[in-house]
Design an enzyme around this catalytic site. Structure first.
Site, short mmCIF file in Angstrom:
data_model
loop_
_atom_site.label_atom_id
_atom_site.label_comp_id
_atom_site.label_asym_id
_atom_site.label_seq_id
_atom_site.Cartn_x
_atom_site.Cartn_y
_atom_site.Cartn_z
N SER A 141 0.86 -1.18 0.00
CA SER A 141 0.00 0.00 0.00
C SER A 141 0.90 1.23 0.00
O SER A 141 2.00 1.20 0.58
CB SER A 141 -0.88 0.02 1.25
OG SER A 141 -1.45 1.32 1.40
N TYR A 154 -1.37 -1.36 10.21
CA TYR A 154 -1.69 -1.75 8.82
C TYR A 154 -0.48 -1.51 7.92
O TYR A 154 -0.05 -2.40 7.17
CB TYR A 154 -2.90 -0.94 8.33
CG TYR A 154 -3.21 -1.12 6.86
CD1 TYR A 154 -3.78 -2.30 6.38
CD2 TYR A 154 -2.96 -0.09 5.94
CE1 TYR A 154 -4.08 -2.46 5.02
CE2 TYR A 154 -3.25 -0.24 4.60
CZ TYR A 154 -3.81 -1.42 4.14
OH TYR A 154 -4.10 -1.57 2.80
P1 NAP Z 1 -11.97 -5.25 -0.08
O1 NAP Z 1 -12.84 -4.56 -1.07
O2 NAP Z 1 -12.29 -5.16 1.37
O3 NAP Z 1 -11.83 -6.79 -0.52
C1 NAP Z 1 -11.07 -7.63 0.28
C2 NAP Z 1 -11.01 -9.02 -0.33
O4 NAP Z 1 -10.14 -9.81 0.49
C3 NAP Z 1 -12.36 -9.73 -0.37
O5 NAP Z 1 -12.42 -10.48 -1.56
C4 NAP Z 1 -12.29 -10.65 0.85
O6 NAP Z 1 -13.07 -11.85 0.68
C5 NAP Z 1 -10.82 -10.99 0.88
N1 NAP Z 1 -10.34 -11.44 2.19
C6 NAP Z 1 -10.38 -10.77 3.37
N2 NAP Z 1 -9.85 -11.53 4.34
C7 NAP Z 1 -9.47 -12.69 3.77
C8 NAP Z 1 -8.84 -13.87 4.23
N3 NAP Z 1 -8.53 -14.03 5.53
N4 NAP Z 1 -8.59 -14.88 3.35
C9 NAP Z 1 -8.92 -14.76 2.03
N5 NAP Z 1 -9.51 -13.66 1.52
C10 NAP Z 1 -9.78 -12.64 2.39
O7 NAP Z 1 -10.46 -4.71 -0.19
P2 NAP Z 1 -9.68 -3.95 -1.40
O8 NAP Z 1 -9.77 -2.50 -1.17
O9 NAP Z 1 -10.07 -4.53 -2.71
O10 NAP Z 1 -8.16 -4.35 -1.04
C11 NAP Z 1 -7.46 -5.36 -1.73
C12 NAP Z 1 -5.99 -5.26 -1.32
O11 NAP Z 1 -5.47 -3.98 -1.68
C13 NAP Z 1 -5.75 -5.40 0.20
O12 NAP Z 1 -4.56 -6.13 0.42
C14 NAP Z 1 -5.57 -3.95 0.65
O13 NAP Z 1 -4.81 -3.86 1.82
C15 NAP Z 1 -4.86 -3.38 -0.55
N6 NAP Z 1 -4.97 -1.92 -0.71
C16 NAP Z 1 -6.18 -1.33 -0.84
C17 NAP Z 1 -6.23 0.06 -0.98
C18 NAP Z 1 -7.55 0.78 -1.12
O14 NAP Z 1 -7.56 2.02 -0.98
N7 NAP Z 1 -8.67 0.12 -1.38
C19 NAP Z 1 -5.05 0.81 -0.99
C20 NAP Z 1 -3.83 0.15 -0.86
C21 NAP Z 1 -3.80 -1.22 -0.72
P3 NAP Z 1 -14.34 -12.19 1.64
O15 NAP Z 1 -15.39 -11.20 1.30
O16 NAP Z 1 -14.72 -13.60 1.31
O17 NAP Z 1 -13.83 -12.04 3.06
#
Ligand code: NAP
Length: 246
Positions: A141, A154
């Protein structure tokens, strides 16, 4: 451009947000996509249906990435249903924000278990099983550079992911496997919007000179590049994708 033909890509947390967009993009690149989820089979099935309807190949696989045994079983199941994982995208992650003085221990442990240990678990399987030409893409991130208050634990899990990325790239010397990380800035998903006021979101949009949030497709494009032939010479790196926010 179907360079993924006959190759399997595993996207952890492929059921929602950025992961769902990566799953669709890699399916369009020709990969057979294993859409991993932890708790929400309906969302994973919806992503699989969308990919299949567009002419791609995909199937859903359950596993909580923090559970090493479940991860090993998932890799075995993918090899049986399709082929060994040729592209691993470690996207699953959770984000809880609080100043260090106020963060509760359970929340800290959960972020370490999913973001750090979860990434380690799949990296270990991939390091043992992945064949010549494999690609591994982890998710960091931009907060590892932005370092805003309340992001401490985080951001620390993500900094650790960047370190695992660089070291695994070196450990896999001689096997023609690249290991990189993508570090998105603020991206329009449930994880980002949770608990943020409209005013805060408006301010965050202005952080990048491009003055908008990232879209999941912006990040999927970077992952597609790293997983495809054009990304072959990038190894051991963390690519920051944030519209210039840092
Ligand atoms: P999100 O919309 O909350 O989606 C999270 C995904 O991870 C869901 O498919 C969820 O599946 C899965 N997940 C959560 N816990 C899990 C576990 N223990 N085992 C397997 N799957 C799991 O999040 P996002 O924003 O798309 O983020 C994706 C990645 O990008 C993350 O690593 C996050 O830290 C990173 N990121 C995001 C941002 C941002 O601004 N959005 C910025 C920087 C980095 P279920 O629904 O089945 O739990």
């Amino acid at each position: 451009m179907a360079h993924g033909q006959d190759k399997t890509a595993l996207i952890t947390g492929g059921s929602r947000g950025i992961g769902a967009e990566i799953a669709k993009r890699l399916a369009a690149d020709g990969f057979t996509v294993a859409v991993n989820y932890a708790s929400n089979p309906g969302s994973a099935d919806a992503v699989v249906k969308e990919i299949v309807a567009a002419g791609g190949k995909a199937f859903a696989v359950a596993a909580d990435v923090s559970d090493a045994k479940a991860v090993a079983t998932m890799f075995e199941s993918i090899a049986e249903q399709a082929s060994e994982v040729a592209v691993l995208v470690n996207n699953a992650g959770v984000m809880e924000l609080a100043p260090i003085a106020k963060m509760d221990a359970g929340t800290f442990d959960r972020m370490v278990a999913i973001n750090l240990k979860g990434t380690f678990n799949t990296l270990q399987e991939a390091a043992r099983r992945m064949g010549d030409g494999g690609r591994i893409i982890n998710t960091s991130s931009s907060v590892t550079k932005l370092r805003q208050p309340a992001y401490g634990p985080y951001a620390a899990t993500k900094a650790a992911v960047e370190t695992l990325t660089a070291i695994l790239a070196r450990e896999l010397r001689g096997r023609n496997i690249t290991v990189n990380a993508v570090a998105p800035g603020p991206t329009a998903t449930e994880l980002f919007f949770k608990g943020k006021s409209d005013e805060l979101i408006a301010n965050i949009k202005k952080m990048a000179p491009l003055e908008r949030l990232g879209e999941p497709s912006d990040i999927a494009s970077v992952v597609s590049f790293l997983a495809g032939p054009d990304g072959a010479w990038i190894n051991g790196q963390t690519l920051f994708a944030n519209g210039g926010a840092i």
